[in-house]
Design a protein around this motif. Structure first.
Motif, PDB file in Angstrom:
ATOM      1  N   PHE A 162       0.811  -1.154  -0.065  1.00 36.96           N
ATOM      2  CA  PHE A 162       0.021   0.036  -0.087  1.00 36.96           C
ATOM      3  C   PHE A 162       0.810   1.201   0.036  1.00 36.96           C
ATOM      4  N   ASP A 163       0.404   2.183  -0.216  1.00 35.84           N
ATOM      5  CA  ASP A 163       1.230   3.518  -0.366  1.00 35.84           C
ATOM      6  C   ASP A 163       1.722   3.969   0.822  1.00 35.84           C
ATOM      7  N   GLY A 164       3.132   4.060   0.906  1.00 33.33           N
ATOM      8  CA  GLY A 164       3.781   4.633   2.243  1.00 33.33           C
ATOM      9  C   GLY A 164       4.133   3.397   2.926  1.00 33.33           C
ATOM     10  N   ALA A 165       3.897   2.062   2.534  1.00 29.51           N
ATOM     11  CA  ALA A 165       4.387   0.981   3.131  1.00 29.51           C
ATOM     12  C   ALA A 165       5.620   0.855   3.740  1.00 29.51           C
ATOM     13  N   SER A 166       6.572   1.664   3.099  1.00 31.97           N
ATOM     14  CA  SER A 166       7.837   1.411   3.513  1.00 31.97           C
ATOM     15  C   SER A 166       8.584   2.579   3.894  1.00 31.97           C
ATOM     16  N   PRO A 167       8.526   3.230   4.775  1.00 31.10           N
ATOM     17  CA  PRO A 167       9.241   4.462   5.264  1.00 31.10           C
ATOM     18  C   PRO A 167      10.609   4.081   5.587  1.00 31.10           C
ATOM     19  N   VAL A 168      11.699   4.644   5.123  1.00 29.12           N
ATOM     20  CA  VAL A 168      12.904   4.399   5.149  1.00 29.12           C
ATOM     21  C   VAL A 168      13.728   5.941   5.410  1.00 29.12           C
ATOM     22  N   GLY A 169      14.528   5.839   6.302  1.00 32.24           N
ATOM     23  CA  GLY A 169      15.285   7.033   6.685  1.00 32.24           C
ATOM     24  C   GLY A 169      16.379   7.273   5.654  1.00 32.24           C
ATOM     25  N   GLU A 170      17.160   8.266   6.077  1.00 34.13           N
ATOM     26  CA  GLU A 170      18.439   8.775   5.450  1.00 34.13           C
ATOM     27  C   GLU A 170      19.445   7.432   5.339  1.00 34.13           C
ATOM     28  N   ILE A 171      20.113   7.258   4.204  1.00 38.67           N
ATOM     29  CA  ILE A 171      20.991   6.280   4.160  1.00 38.67           C
ATOM     30  C   ILE A 171      22.384   6.636   4.658  1.00 38.67           C
ATOM     31  N   ALA A 172      23.099   5.904   5.550  1.00 44.52           N
ATOM     32  CA  ALA A 172      24.287   6.062   6.051  1.00 44.52           C
ATOM     33  C   ALA A 172      25.305   5.205   5.080  1.00 44.52           C
TER      34      ALA A 172
END
Ligand code: MN
Length: 228
Positions: free
Chosen positions: A133-143
């Protein structure tokens, strides 16, 4: 290829994630590993070994922010997870070589409609839609790994409205990242742009509209999402 005027419909925008420092990481596929922390595997009651599933690339919610409560559920769980961002492709990758394929790491929430999952399992249906579904995978900034190395241990937790909900340690993973890459790449060639969610510690529990979610992994980063 000159594709000017060739598209019958407008191409969708490419999903991308922010990289710490500068730049964008293009998202190709999202793999998710399930039951990869012993305590969580036990609480699911499903037993067995970790497994891998897919969710749509365009379900990524870059950097967190507002997430619209999805339809068709009354039980929306966030699963806080270490996310691998693949920078170098390959197949049949040896575990010893796997770190060289990881561009960086991030904090992610593998959002799941737990009631849809349960119904699909009961009906012996594929359960892709519990995570699609839309937004199912929030991911922060990649280090980038070039900056932080390859974390093998460290606290991973999520707070909901300031209260600790799930907590664990990366060292408790059944399959550490190198083994995930080795096992996955035997079945599916990985490529730059792939994200791999590596599983969640025990204790995921549902959230509601208005809740503020804060995820953290030592040495990796933070992720904040509000359910709206
Ligand atoms: Mn998960």
């Amino acid at each position: 290829m000159d594709d000017s005027g060739a598209w019958a419909v407008a191409p969708p925008p490419r999903a991308a994630l922010p990289v710490a420092g500068s730049g964008l990481f293009p998202v190709r596929r999202i793999y998710t590993v399930g039951r990869n922390y012993r305590a969580h595997a036990a609480e699911t009651g499903l037993g067995g070994t970790p497994g891998v599933s897919l969710k749509p690339a365009d379900s990524v919610l870059p950097g967190g922010g507002d997430l619209a409560y999805p339809p068709g559920t009354a039980h929306l769980d966030p699963e806080v997870e270490l996310v691998l961002a693949i920078g170098k492709g390959g197949a049949d990758i040896a575990a010893a070589d796997a770190p060289g394929h990881v561009f960086g790491y991030a904090v992610g929430f593998d959002m799941i409609r737990r009631d849809v999952l349960a119904q699909c399992i009961a009906d012996r249906h594929s359960w892709d839609l519990c995570k699609s579904f839309d937004g199912a995978s929030p991911v922060g900034e990649i280090a980038p790994a070039a900056a932080i190395g390859h974390p093998a241990s460290g606290a991973i937790w999520i707070e909901v409205n300031g209260l600790r909900r799930q907590t664990g340690d990366l060292a408790d993973q059944v399959w550490p990242p190198a083994e995930i890459i080795a096992r996955l790449s035997r079945l599916s060639r990985i490529a730059p742009g792939d994200l791999i969610f590596t599983g969640t510690p025990a204790g995921p529990a549902p959230v509601a509209r208005g809740d503020a979610l804060h995820g953290h992994i030592d040495g990796v980063g933070e992720l904040r999402v509000r359910i709206v």
